[in-house]
Scaffold this motif. Structure first.
Motif, mmCIF file in Angstrom:
data_model
loop_
_atom_site.group_PDB
_atom_site.id
_atom_site.type_symbol
_atom_site.label_atom_id
_atom_site.label_comp_id
_atom_site.label_asym_id
_atom_site.label_seq_id
_atom_site.Cartn_x
_atom_site.Cartn_y
_atom_site.Cartn_z
ATOM 1 N N MET A 1 0.832 -1.185 0.000
ATOM 2 C CA MET A 1 0.000 0.000 0.000
ATOM 3 C C MET A 1 0.873 1.242 0.000
ATOM 4 N N THR A 2 0.533 2.203 -0.802
ATOM 5 C CA THR A 2 1.224 3.477 -0.757
ATOM 6 C C THR A 2 0.547 4.338 0.301
ATOM 7 N N PRO A 6 -4.026 12.937 2.593
ATOM 8 C CA PRO A 6 -5.370 13.314 3.071
ATOM 9 C C PRO A 6 -6.067 14.245 2.088
ATOM 10 N N THR A 7 -6.750 13.663 1.140
ATOM 11 C CA THR A 7 -7.431 14.399 0.090
ATOM 12 C C THR A 7 -8.813 14.857 0.562
ATOM 13 N N PRO A 8 -9.151 16.147 0.395
ATOM 14 C CA PRO A 8 -10.490 16.590 0.791
ATOM 15 C C PRO A 8 -11.571 15.709 0.162
ATOM 16 N N GLY A 9 -12.517 15.319 1.006
ATOM 17 C CA GLY A 9 -13.604 14.453 0.574
ATOM 18 C C GLY A 9 -13.355 12.979 0.838
ATOM 19 N N SER A 10 -12.085 12.599 1.077
ATOM 20 C CA SER A 10 -11.818 11.188 1.367
ATOM 21 C C SER A 10 -12.350 10.852 2.762
ATOM 22 N N VAL A 11 -12.743 9.598 2.951
ATOM 23 C CA VAL A 11 -13.385 9.172 4.193
ATOM 24 C C VAL A 11 -12.509 8.141 4.897
ATOM 25 N N TRP A 12 -12.108 8.484 6.105
ATOM 26 C CA TRP A 12 -11.341 7.593 6.970
ATOM 27 C C TRP A 12 -12.330 6.972 7.949
ATOM 28 N N LEU A 13 -12.041 5.780 8.418
ATOM 29 C CA LEU A 13 -12.975 5.050 9.270
ATOM 30 C C LEU A 13 -12.432 4.908 10.682
ATOM 31 N N LEU A 14 -13.324 5.048 11.654
ATOM 32 C CA LEU A 14 -12.991 4.812 13.053
ATOM 33 C C LEU A 14 -13.769 3.582 13.496
ATOM 34 N N ARG A 15 -13.045 2.628 14.089
ATOM 35 C CA ARG A 15 -13.672 1.352 14.457
ATOM 36 C C ARG A 15 -13.430 1.016 15.916
ATOM 37 N N HIS A 16 -14.400 0.304 16.449
ATOM 38 C CA HIS A 16 -14.281 -0.330 17.766
ATOM 39 C C HIS A 16 -14.469 -1.817 17.486
ATOM 40 N N GLY A 17 -13.366 -2.578 17.608
ATOM 41 C CA GLY A 17 -13.407 -3.971 17.183
ATOM 42 C C GLY A 17 -13.637 -4.001 15.679
ATOM 43 N N ASP A 18 -14.591 -4.800 15.232
ATOM 44 C CA ASP A 18 -14.882 -4.847 13.796
ATOM 45 C C ASP A 18 -16.060 -3.956 13.411
ATOM 46 N N ARG A 19 -16.512 -3.127 14.360
ATOM 47 C CA ARG A 19 -17.667 -2.266 14.134
ATOM 48 C C ARG A 19 -17.235 -0.847 13.783
ATOM 49 N N LEU A 24 -14.818 9.802 9.155
ATOM 50 C CA LEU A 24 -14.149 11.093 9.202
ATOM 51 C C LEU A 24 -13.905 11.550 7.767
ATOM 52 N N THR A 25 -14.613 12.584 7.350
ATOM 53 C CA THR A 25 -14.482 13.090 5.989
ATOM 54 C C THR A 25 -13.512 14.259 5.990
ATOM 55 N N VAL A 26 -12.438 14.128 5.254
ATOM 56 C CA VAL A 26 -11.373 15.135 5.225
ATOM 57 C C VAL A 26 -11.883 16.430 4.605
ATOM 58 N N THR A 27 -11.628 17.540 5.335
ATOM 59 C CA THR A 27 -11.956 18.870 4.822
ATOM 60 C C THR A 27 -10.697 19.669 4.504
ATOM 61 N N GLY A 28 -9.568 19.244 5.041
ATOM 62 C CA GLY A 28 -8.310 19.944 4.790
ATOM 63 C C GLY A 28 -7.191 19.335 5.598
ATOM 64 N N ALA A 29 -5.999 19.842 5.363
ATOM 65 C CA ALA A 29 -4.833 19.359 6.089
ATOM 66 C C ALA A 29 -3.815 20.476 6.220
ATOM 67 N N ALA A 80 -8.894 3.411 10.002
ATOM 68 C CA ALA A 80 -8.555 2.862 8.693
ATOM 69 C C ALA A 80 -8.456 3.983 7.669
ATOM 70 N N PHE A 81 -7.484 3.819 6.765
ATOM 71 C CA PHE A 81 -7.341 4.724 5.640
ATOM 72 C C PHE A 81 -8.575 4.590 4.741
ATOM 73 N N PRO A 82 -8.772 5.529 3.818
ATOM 74 C CA PRO A 82 -9.915 5.426 2.910
ATOM 75 C C PRO A 82 -9.982 4.111 2.126
ATOM 76 N N ASP A 83 -8.831 3.471 1.887
ATOM 77 C CA ASP A 83 -8.857 2.196 1.159
ATOM 78 C C ASP A 83 -9.170 1.009 2.068
ATOM 79 N N GLY A 84 -9.406 1.290 3.371
ATOM 80 C CA GLY A 84 -9.758 0.239 4.323
ATOM 81 C C GLY A 84 -8.588 -0.373 5.060
ATOM 82 N N SER A 85 -7.363 -0.064 4.664
ATOM 83 C CA SER A 85 -6.196 -0.624 5.360
ATOM 84 C C SER A 85 -5.999 0.094 6.697
ATOM 85 N N PRO A 86 -5.437 -0.609 7.676
ATOM 86 C CA PRO A 86 -5.326 -0.030 9.019
ATOM 87 C C PRO A 86 -4.280 1.080 9.108
ATOM 88 N N VAL A 87 -4.581 2.068 9.926
ATOM 89 C CA VAL A 87 -3.625 3.123 10.274
ATOM 90 C C VAL A 87 -2.864 2.608 11.490
#
Length: 127
Positions: A1-2, A6-19, A24-29, A80-87
């Motif tokens: 994975m490259t 953090p591209t505006p509009g990309s969606v990062w995921l916050l999880r508790h276990g597998d839920r 988190l939708t990026v608005t800027g960096a 998780a990154f927008p592609d679903g891979s773990p941060v």
């Protein structure tokens, strides 16, 4: 994975276990910080009080309390990154106004340095 940018509009995921509990939708960096809006999902409420406590601790510059909140959040949450891979590592602040700021790294941090005990200090001082 490259490493994603953090591209505006990309969606990062916050999880508790597998839920998934938030999106988190990026608005800027402003590296190293990424900023976005929070879409709360079922399960987020379990962490709301910790995020609020963390925000109060940072405002009061109570770094011990802020660190304790960070430890509680990292023990229960993954990102998780927008592609679903773990941060691998992240520091996330979720604010009461529905915004968030986070820092992240794609590799695990080393364990924090332990403070030397008195015996080691004495040896280093030549005693």
């Amino acid at each position: 994975m490259t490493t994603p940018k953090p591209t505006p509009g990309s969606v990062w995921l916050l999880r508790h276990g597998d839920r998934e509990i938030a999106r988190l939708t990026v608005t800027g960096a402003d590296m190293p910080w990424t900023y976005g809006t929070v879409e709360e999902l079922p399960g987020f409420d379990a962490f709301r009080a910790v995020f609020a406590e963390q925000e109060r601790a940072v405002e009061r510059e109570d770094w011990d309390r802020a660190d304790a909140c960070y430890d509680r959040l990292r023990a229960g949450l993954t990102m998780a990154f927008p592609d679903g891979s773990p941060v691998a590592e992240f520091l996330l602040h979720v604010h009461a106004d529905g915004t968030a700021g986070w820092r992240w790294h794609d590799e695990p941090f080393d364990e924090p340095f332990a403070e030397p005990d008195d015996e080691q200090d004495d040896e280093q001082d030549g005693e």
